[in-house]
Design a protein around this motif. Structure first.
Motif, PDB file in Angstrom:
ATOM      1  N   ALA A 129       0.839  -1.201   0.000  1.00  0.00           N
ATOM      2  CA  ALA A 129       0.000   0.000   0.000  1.00  0.00           C
ATOM      3  C   ALA A 129       0.872   1.249   0.000  1.00  0.00           C
ATOM      4  O   ALA A 129       1.992   1.251   0.526  1.00  0.00           O
ATOM      5  N   LEU A 130       0.336   2.318  -0.572  1.00  0.00           N
ATOM      6  CA  LEU A 130       1.035   3.599  -0.592  1.00  0.00           C
ATOM      7  C   LEU A 130       0.026   4.716  -0.820  1.00  0.00           C
ATOM      8  O   LEU A 130      -1.112   4.457  -1.219  1.00  0.00           O
ATOM      9  N   LEU A 131       0.458   5.923  -0.571  1.00  0.00           N
ATOM     10  CA  LEU A 131      -0.376   7.090  -0.828  1.00  0.00           C
ATOM     11  C   LEU A 131      -0.556   7.255  -2.330  1.00  0.00           C
ATOM     12  O   LEU A 131       0.401   7.162  -3.097  1.00  0.00           O
ATOM     13  N   GLY A 132      -1.803   7.492  -2.762  1.00  0.00           N
ATOM     14  CA  GLY A 132      -2.089   7.594  -4.177  1.00  0.00           C
ATOM     15  C   GLY A 132      -1.480   8.830  -4.818  1.00  0.00           C
ATOM     16  O   GLY A 132      -1.216   9.840  -4.153  1.00  0.00           O
ATOM     17  N   GLY A 133      -1.266   8.773  -6.123  1.00  0.00           N
ATOM     18  CA  GLY A 133      -0.741   9.906  -6.866  1.00  0.00           C
ATOM     19  C   GLY A 133       0.758   9.816  -7.097  1.00  0.00           C
ATOM     20  O   GLY A 133       1.421   8.860  -6.679  1.00  0.00           O
ATOM     21  N   GLU A 134       1.290  10.840  -7.782  1.00  0.00           N
ATOM     22  CA  GLU A 134       2.723  10.913  -8.032  1.00  0.00           C
ATOM     23  C   GLU A 134       3.388  11.565  -6.829  1.00  0.00           C
ATOM     24  O   GLU A 134       3.176  12.747  -6.550  1.00  0.00           O
ATOM     25  N   ASN A 135       4.193  10.794  -6.109  1.00  0.00           N
ATOM     26  CA  ASN A 135       4.802  11.294  -4.886  1.00  0.00           C
ATOM     27  C   ASN A 135       6.074  10.502  -4.599  1.00  0.00           C
ATOM     28  O   ASN A 135       6.492   9.659  -5.401  1.00  0.00           O
ATOM     29  N   ALA A 136       6.685  10.786  -3.451  1.00  0.00           N
ATOM     30  CA  ALA A 136       7.945  10.116  -3.116  1.00  0.00           C
ATOM     31  C   ALA A 136       7.770   8.617  -2.948  1.00  0.00           C
ATOM     32  O   ALA A 136       8.693   7.843  -3.245  1.00  0.00           O
ATOM     33  N   MET A 137       6.592   8.188  -2.468  1.00  0.00           N
ATOM     34  CA  MET A 137       6.363   6.757  -2.301  1.00  0.00           C
ATOM     35  C   MET A 137       6.305   6.044  -3.641  1.00  0.00           C
ATOM     36  O   MET A 137       6.924   5.002  -3.838  1.00  0.00           O
ATOM     37  N   ILE A 186       2.870  -1.765  14.407  1.00  0.00           N
ATOM     38  CA  ILE A 186       3.548  -1.510  13.136  1.00  0.00           C
ATOM     39  C   ILE A 186       5.049  -1.767  13.286  1.00  0.00           C
ATOM     40  O   ILE A 186       5.663  -1.374  14.278  1.00  0.00           O
ATOM     41  N   GLN A 187       5.625  -2.407  12.285  1.00  0.00           N
ATOM     42  CA  GLN A 187       7.071  -2.564  12.214  1.00  0.00           C
ATOM     43  C   GLN A 187       7.625  -1.632  11.124  1.00  0.00           C
ATOM     44  O   GLN A 187       6.970  -1.404  10.119  1.00  0.00           O
ATOM     45  N   ILE A 188       8.824  -1.121  11.350  1.00  0.00           N
ATOM     46  CA  ILE A 188       9.483  -0.269  10.373  1.00  0.00           C
ATOM     47  C   ILE A 188      10.791  -0.923   9.977  1.00  0.00           C
ATOM     48  O   ILE A 188      11.638  -1.214  10.818  1.00  0.00           O
ATOM     49  N   SER A 189      10.942  -1.167   8.678  1.00  0.00           N
ATOM     50  CA  SER A 189      12.138  -1.829   8.176  1.00  0.00           C
ATOM     51  C   SER A 189      13.221  -0.795   7.862  1.00  0.00           C
ATOM     52  O   SER A 189      12.961   0.211   7.205  1.00  0.00           O
ATOM     53  N   LEU A 190      14.423  -1.057   8.357  1.00  0.00           N
ATOM     54  CA  LEU A 190      15.571  -0.180   8.102  1.00  0.00           C
ATOM     55  C   LEU A 190      16.525  -0.860   7.132  1.00  0.00           C
ATOM     56  O   LEU A 190      16.643  -2.085   7.123  1.00  0.00           O
ATOM     57  N   PRO A 191      17.245  -0.086   6.315  1.00  0.00           N
ATOM     58  CA  PRO A 191      17.247   1.370   6.212  1.00  0.00           C
ATOM     59  C   PRO A 191      16.090   1.870   5.357  1.00  0.00           C
ATOM     60  O   PRO A 191      15.256   1.078   4.898  1.00  0.00           O
ATOM     61  N   ALA A 192      16.064   3.184   5.128  1.00  0.00           N
ATOM     62  CA  ALA A 192      15.016   3.776   4.302  1.00  0.00           C
ATOM     63  C   ALA A 192      15.143   3.307   2.856  1.00  0.00           C
ATOM     64  O   ALA A 192      16.238   3.005   2.367  1.00  0.00           O
ATOM     65  N   VAL A 193      14.007   3.260   2.177  1.00  0.00           N
ATOM     66  CA  VAL A 193      13.973   2.914   0.759  1.00  0.00           C
ATOM     67  C   VAL A 193      14.383   4.115  -0.098  1.00  0.00           C
ATOM     68  O   VAL A 193      15.007   3.972  -1.152  1.00  0.00           O
ATOM     69  N   TYR A 194      14.050   5.311   0.387  1.00  0.00           N
ATOM     70  CA  TYR A 194      14.335   6.546  -0.357  1.00  0.00           C
ATOM     71  C   TYR A 194      14.383   7.691   0.637  1.00  0.00           C
ATOM     72  O   TYR A 194      13.728   7.647   1.688  1.00  0.00           O
ATOM     73  N   SER A 195      15.174   8.715   0.335  1.00  0.00           N
ATOM     74  CA  SER A 195      15.307   9.860   1.236  1.00  0.00           C
ATOM     75  C   SER A 195      15.407  11.145   0.425  1.00  0.00           C
ATOM     76  O   SER A 195      16.060  11.188  -0.623  1.00  0.00           O
ATOM     77  N   ASP A 196      14.756  12.207   0.919  1.00  0.00           N
ATOM     78  CA  ASP A 196      14.812  13.499   0.230  1.00  0.00           C
ATOM     79  C   ASP A 196      14.325  14.579   1.191  1.00  0.00           C
ATOM     80  O   ASP A 196      13.725  14.293   2.231  1.00  0.00           O
ATOM     81  N   MET A 197      14.588  15.828   0.837  1.00  0.00           N
ATOM     82  CA  MET A 197      14.120  16.964   1.613  1.00  0.00           C
ATOM     83  C   MET A 197      12.740  17.413   1.131  1.00  0.00           C
ATOM     84  O   MET A 197      12.408  17.267  -0.051  1.00  0.00           O
ATOM     85  N   VAL A 198      11.957  17.974   2.048  1.00  0.00           N
ATOM     86  CA  VAL A 198      10.683  18.573   1.666  1.00  0.00           C
ATOM     87  C   VAL A 198      10.792  20.090   1.819  1.00  0.00           C
ATOM     88  O   VAL A 198      11.540  20.604   2.662  1.00  0.00           O
ATOM     89  N   PHE A 199      10.029  20.802   0.983  1.00  0.00           N
ATOM     90  CA  PHE A 199      10.076  22.255   0.928  1.00  0.00           C
ATOM     91  C   PHE A 199       8.651  22.815   0.931  1.00  0.00           C
ATOM     92  O   PHE A 199       7.695  22.146   0.538  1.00  0.00           O
ATOM     93  N   HIS A 200       8.551  24.054   1.355  1.00  0.00           N
ATOM     94  CA  HIS A 200       7.305  24.823   1.309  1.00  0.00           C
ATOM     95  C   HIS A 200       7.199  25.497  -0.059  1.00  0.00           C
ATOM     96  O   HIS A 200       8.209  25.908  -0.640  1.00  0.00           O
ATOM     97  N   TYR A 201       5.967  25.605  -0.585  1.00  0.00           N
ATOM     98  CA  TYR A 201       5.745  26.237  -1.883  1.00  0.00           C
ATOM     99  C   TYR A 201       4.688  27.335  -1.767  1.00  0.00           C
ATOM    100  O   TYR A 201       3.714  27.189  -1.023  1.00  0.00           O
ATOM    101  N   LEU A 202       4.892  28.417  -2.496  1.00  0.00           N
ATOM    102  CA  LEU A 202       3.927  29.507  -2.591  1.00  0.00           C
ATOM    103  C   LEU A 202       3.513  29.708  -4.045  1.00  0.00           C
ATOM    104  O   LEU A 202       4.319  29.490  -4.960  1.00  0.00           O
ATOM    105  N   HIS A 203       2.273  30.151  -4.239  1.00  0.00           N
ATOM    106  CA  HIS A 203       1.829  30.455  -5.595  1.00  0.00           C
ATOM    107  C   HIS A 203       2.658  31.605  -6.149  1.00  0.00           C
ATOM    108  O   HIS A 203       3.094  32.496  -5.415  1.00  0.00           O
ATOM    109  N   ARG A 204       2.874  31.593  -7.469  1.00  0.00           N
ATOM    110  CA  ARG A 204       3.766  32.578  -8.072  1.00  0.00           C
ATOM    111  C   ARG A 204       3.275  34.016  -7.930  1.00  0.00           C
ATOM    112  O   ARG A 204       4.046  34.964  -8.138  1.00  0.00           O
TER     113      ARG A 204
END
Length: 232
Positions: A129-137, A186-204
């Protein structure tokens, strides 16, 4: 999902103050979208503090993750609380506030009493299972062979794992704040599958506001990270 959003324009920021004699001008306000996630409150708190220093009130509205692209690009919200930088090409009408908010990892998580090992991600007989849509998952699973089950929120995923309705999922978590996740079932498997930074966005339409937000948000994030580190 028929909710409509009204853009919160910064009319007061542009100088349209109240003409009533002696009346103090109201604070300008921004409408910021967020997703349902156990750790989003940390980012919301940092954004509130940064905008408060600029004399701006922020209001948060919860939106399904895949809909944030639509409401952001249409200008139905003034900003998005946090997105992985890898998806910013899907936000042509939004501008990145270049302050890394949090290092977020994608982890394989499993129901209790389940063998929780990452090779299941390459087993075409398994469903993840994962969050729907185009995302980091979805990005993390792009080369994996397991079947995908798209759900609407992190909260739904964690709940279904706890009650063992699903065995496996991938979710985005900040491991330094992992204690915020109630991991009883819930169990969490290590290490991470993917890692990245998240940022805030504002409308242009708020391009002129970006430098001020970057300055104040940078200060807030550094202070918040320092305080959280002292608590560990």
């Amino acid at each position: 999902m028929g909710t409509s959003f009204k853009p919160a324009f910064l009319c007061l920021w542009l100088g349209a103050y109240s003409l009533t004699t002696g009346a103090a001008p109201a604070r300008p306000s921004l409408l910021i979208s967020t997703i349902e996630h156990p750790q989003i409150s940390l980012i919301e708190n940092d954004l509130r503090m940064a905008y408060d220093r600029l004399g701006i009130t922020v209001q948060f509205t919860q939106v399904a993750g895949e809909r944030e692209f639509m409401v952001g690009n249409r200008g139905e919200v003034d900003g998005i609380a946090a997105k992985f930088s890898l998806v910013e090409q899907q936000l042509p009408e939004m501008l990145k506030v270049n302050v890394p908010l949090m290092n977020v990892e994608v982890y394989l998580v499993c129901a209790a009493d389940t063998v929780c090992q990452q090779p299941i991600l390459d087993d075409p007989k398994q469903t993840v299972a994962l969050l729907g849509g185009e995302n980091a998952m979805s990005f993390a699973l792009r080369h994996r062979k397991a079947q995908r089950l798209e759900l609407v929120s992190h909260e739904q995923i964690l709940k279904l794992l706890e009650i063992k309705r699903i065995k496996y999922a991938v979710v985005a978590l900040s491991y330094e704040n992992i204690q915020m996740i109630d991991s009883g079932g819930i169990q969490i498997s290590l290490p991470a599958v993917y890692s990245d930074m998240v940022f805030h966005y504002l409308h242009r339409r708020y391009v002129d506001l970006i430098p001020s937000v970057e300055r104040e948000l940078g200060k807030v994030v550094r202070d918040s990270q320092s305080n959280r580190a002292d608590m560990h």
